[in-house]
Design a protein around this motif. Structure first.
Motif, PDB file in Angstrom:
ATOM      1  N   ILE A   1      -0.739  17.297  41.002  1.00 44.40           N
ATOM      2  CA  ILE A   1      -0.652  18.557  41.729  1.00 44.40           C
ATOM      3  C   ILE A   1      -0.215  19.679  40.792  1.00 44.40           C
ATOM      4  O   ILE A   1      -0.712  20.804  40.881  1.00 44.40           O
ATOM      5  CB  ILE A   1       0.318  18.435  42.922  1.00 44.40           C
ATOM      6  CG1 ILE A   1      -0.252  17.461  43.959  1.00 44.40           C
ATOM      7  CG2 ILE A   1       0.565  19.795  43.563  1.00 44.40           C
ATOM      8  CD1 ILE A   1      -1.602  17.858  44.518  1.00 44.40           C
ATOM      9  N   ALA A   2       0.688  19.377  39.852  1.00 43.19           N
ATOM     10  CA  ALA A   2       1.105  20.379  38.871  1.00 43.19           C
ATOM     11  C   ALA A   2      -0.064  20.794  37.985  1.00 43.19           C
ATOM     12  O   ALA A   2      -0.221  21.964  37.649  1.00 43.19           O
ATOM     13  CB  ALA A   2       2.251  19.835  38.019  1.00 43.19           C
TER      14      ALA A   2
ATOM     15  N   THR B   1      -5.088  26.946  38.785  1.00 39.37           N
ATOM     16  CA  THR B   1      -5.363  28.095  39.650  1.00 39.37           C
ATOM     17  C   THR B   1      -4.284  29.170  39.566  1.00 39.37           C
ATOM     18  O   THR B   1      -4.395  30.208  40.209  1.00 39.37           O
ATOM     19  CB  THR B   1      -5.464  27.636  41.114  1.00 39.37           C
ATOM     20  OG1 THR B   1      -4.224  27.016  41.501  1.00 39.37           O
ATOM     21  CG2 THR B   1      -6.587  26.639  41.299  1.00 39.37           C
ATOM     22  N   GLY B   2      -3.253  28.924  38.755  1.00 41.02           N
ATOM     23  CA  GLY B   2      -2.095  29.814  38.741  1.00 41.02           C
ATOM     24  C   GLY B   2      -2.418  31.259  38.408  1.00 41.02           C
ATOM     25  O   GLY B   2      -1.905  32.181  39.047  1.00 41.02           O
ATOM     26  N   SER B   3      -3.282  31.493  37.404  1.00 45.28           N
ATOM     27  CA  SER B   3      -3.546  32.868  36.986  1.00 45.28           C
ATOM     28  C   SER B   3      -4.240  33.669  38.081  1.00 45.28           C
ATOM     29  O   SER B   3      -3.942  34.848  38.282  1.00 45.28           O
ATOM     30  CB  SER B   3      -4.398  32.877  35.711  1.00 45.28           C
ATOM     31  OG  SER B   3      -5.646  32.225  35.942  1.00 45.28           O
ATOM     32  N   VAL B   4      -5.171  33.020  38.805  1.00 42.51           N
ATOM     33  CA  VAL B   4      -5.871  33.723  39.887  1.00 42.51           C
ATOM     34  C   VAL B   4      -4.918  33.995  41.046  1.00 42.51           C
ATOM     35  O   VAL B   4      -4.918  35.078  41.628  1.00 42.51           O
ATOM     36  CB  VAL B   4      -7.090  32.920  40.363  1.00 42.51           C
ATOM     37  CG1 VAL B   4      -7.799  33.636  41.500  1.00 42.51           C
ATOM     38  CG2 VAL B   4      -8.055  32.705  39.207  1.00 42.51           C
ATOM     39  N   LEU B   5      -4.083  33.017  41.381  1.00 42.23           N
ATOM     40  CA  LEU B   5      -3.126  33.223  42.466  1.00 42.23           C
ATOM     41  C   LEU B   5      -2.138  34.328  42.123  1.00 42.23           C
ATOM     42  O   LEU B   5      -1.787  35.148  42.987  1.00 42.23           O
ATOM     43  CB  LEU B   5      -2.374  31.926  42.757  1.00 42.23           C
ATOM     44  CG  LEU B   5      -3.146  30.868  43.539  1.00 42.23           C
ATOM     45  CD1 LEU B   5      -2.339  29.576  43.614  1.00 42.23           C
ATOM     46  CD2 LEU B   5      -3.476  31.366  44.946  1.00 42.23           C
TER      47      LEU B   5
ATOM     48  N   VAL C   1      -4.241  21.071  49.199  1.00 39.72           N
ATOM     49  CA  VAL C   1      -4.516  22.164  50.137  1.00 39.72           C
ATOM     50  C   VAL C   1      -3.302  23.068  50.262  1.00 39.72           C
ATOM     51  O   VAL C   1      -3.423  24.298  50.253  1.00 39.72           O
ATOM     52  CB  VAL C   1      -4.914  21.600  51.515  1.00 39.72           C
ATOM     53  CG1 VAL C   1      -4.957  22.721  52.553  1.00 39.72           C
ATOM     54  CG2 VAL C   1      -6.271  20.909  51.437  1.00 39.72           C
ATOM     55  N   ALA C   2      -2.116  22.458  50.366  1.00 36.93           N
ATOM     56  CA  ALA C   2      -0.898  23.251  50.529  1.00 36.93           C
ATOM     57  C   ALA C   2      -0.587  24.073  49.282  1.00 36.93           C
ATOM     58  O   ALA C   2      -0.121  25.218  49.378  1.00 36.93           O
ATOM     59  CB  ALA C   2       0.277  22.328  50.856  1.00 36.93           C
ATOM     60  N   ALA C   3      -0.846  23.514  48.099  1.00 36.37           N
ATOM     61  CA  ALA C   3      -0.492  24.187  46.851  1.00 36.37           C
ATOM     62  C   ALA C   3      -1.544  25.187  46.395  1.00 36.37           C
ATOM     63  O   ALA C   3      -1.209  26.171  45.728  1.00 36.37           O
ATOM     64  CB  ALA C   3      -0.257  23.147  45.750  1.00 36.37           C
TER      65      ALA C   3
ATOM     66  N   HIS D   1      -6.340  31.198  50.642  1.00 36.68           N
ATOM     67  CA  HIS D   1      -6.751  31.688  51.955  1.00 36.68           C
ATOM     68  C   HIS D   1      -5.819  32.786  52.452  1.00 36.68           C
ATOM     69  O   HIS D   1      -6.282  33.838  52.955  1.00 36.68           O
ATOM     70  CB  HIS D   1      -6.782  30.528  52.946  1.00 36.68           C
ATOM     71  CG  HIS D   1      -7.132  30.932  54.331  1.00 36.68           C
ATOM     72  ND1 HIS D   1      -8.421  31.248  54.725  1.00 36.68           N
ATOM     73  CD2 HIS D   1      -6.352  31.097  55.445  1.00 36.68           C
ATOM     74  CE1 HIS D   1      -8.424  31.576  56.003  1.00 36.68           C
ATOM     75  NE2 HIS D   1      -7.183  31.487  56.461  1.00 36.68           N
ATOM     76  N   ASN D   2      -4.518  32.582  52.315  1.00 38.73           N
ATOM     77  CA  ASN D   2      -3.556  33.570  52.791  1.00 38.73           C
ATOM     78  C   ASN D   2      -3.723  34.908  52.103  1.00 38.73           C
ATOM     79  O   ASN D   2      -3.597  35.974  52.736  1.00 38.73           O
ATOM     80  CB  ASN D   2      -2.128  33.052  52.583  1.00 38.73           C
ATOM     81  CG  ASN D   2      -1.785  31.886  53.487  1.00 38.73           C
ATOM     82  OD1 ASN D   2      -2.475  31.622  54.472  1.00 38.73           O
ATOM     83  ND2 ASN D   2      -0.725  31.164  53.154  1.00 38.73           N
TER      84      ASN D   2
END
Length: 255
Positions: free
Chosen positions: A97-98, A104-108, A161-163, A169-170
């Motif tokens: 998960i890490a 995806t960290g940079s996009v988030l 999905v949670a991470a 989506h939010n």
């Protein structure tokens, strides 16, 4: 005896496939001498080591799949102890998960730092980034792992999905609501359904074909043309206004 300077790994998966393809060479020094350092490590060294471990883990997950990769294998490839990994990640699932979260960290972060001065334009920018991310080989490798092994590890899918899925989506919903408040889209479209339709339209077909081993958008020109057509279709549906192409070209030229 002097040691080589510390390794400065790039973004965690930028060289993941290269790392994964290299044979283990236990005769070579590991982590550029870091294991021989004494005292409390600096923040910079710790962050470099964290990224390096994620880089190694990512390459092995992509190469061997989730079930075919073990903590012991990752530790040996990284020339680190299993305790080093377990201090950071209590299980292989937590490590995976890490790995995905770092991908995806940079996009988030770009989504969360959006100033909302022009939310519709920001939504367009983020949607384009999401298309690029979806088609990256490392991202496709991660999708394949979740498809192949997710049914055997249900909590893996739930955590992914949670991470990743839910934060994406939010942020799409947040930008849609901001665009609605500014009158950039018609009322009634700032909701979960619109966000899912937009992300599905942008990434659905390219991801599906890519997962089957096809190459749906072979060039940057094809990718840009597809995105622009999908975005125009979305704007027509929600009553948005298409930014003038000349304005974008002028901004890009100034940058």
């Amino acid at each position: 005896m002097s040691h080589p300077p510390p390794r400065s790994p790039k973004s965690y998966l930028s060289k993941a496939l290269t790392f994964a393809s290299r044979p283990l060479d236990m005769a070579n020094p590991c982590l550029q001498g870091r294991k021989r350092r004494c005292g409390r490590p600096t923040t910079e060294v710790t962050e470099d080591l964290d990224l390096y471990l994620l880089e190694i883990a990512a390459g092995l997950f992509v190469q061997h799949g989730y079930a075919g990769t073990s903590i012991d294998q990752i530790a040996r490839k990284a020339c680190a102890s299993k305790q080093t990994l377990y201090r950071r990640y209590p299980s292989k699932e937590a490590l995976f998960i890490a790995v995905v979260t770092n991908l995806t960290g940079s996009v988030l972060r770009a989504m969360e730092e959006t100033p909302l001065t022009n939310p519709l334009e920001e939504l367009r920018h983020i949607s384009r980034l999401m298309l690029d991310l979806t088609l990256r080989p490392d991202a496709l490798g991660t999708y394949r792992i979740l498809i192949a092994d997710g049914h055997r590890h249900p909590s893996l899918q739930q955590q992914a999905v949670a991470a990743i899925g839910q934060p994406f989506h939010n942020n799409f919903v947040r930008l849609l609501k901001a665009a609605e408040q500014k009158g950039q889209i018609n009322p009634g479209f700032a909701n979960d359904t619109t966000a899912r339709l937009l992300t599905g339209m942008i990434t659905g077909w390219p991801m599906e074909d890519s997962l089957f081993g096809l190459d749906p958008l072979k060039t940057e020109q094809e990718k840009e043309a597809f995105f622009n057509e999908a975005w125009s279709f979305f704007l027509s549906a929600v009553g948005g206004k298409q930014p003038a192409p000349a304005a974008h070209a002028q901004e890009d030229a100034q940058v």
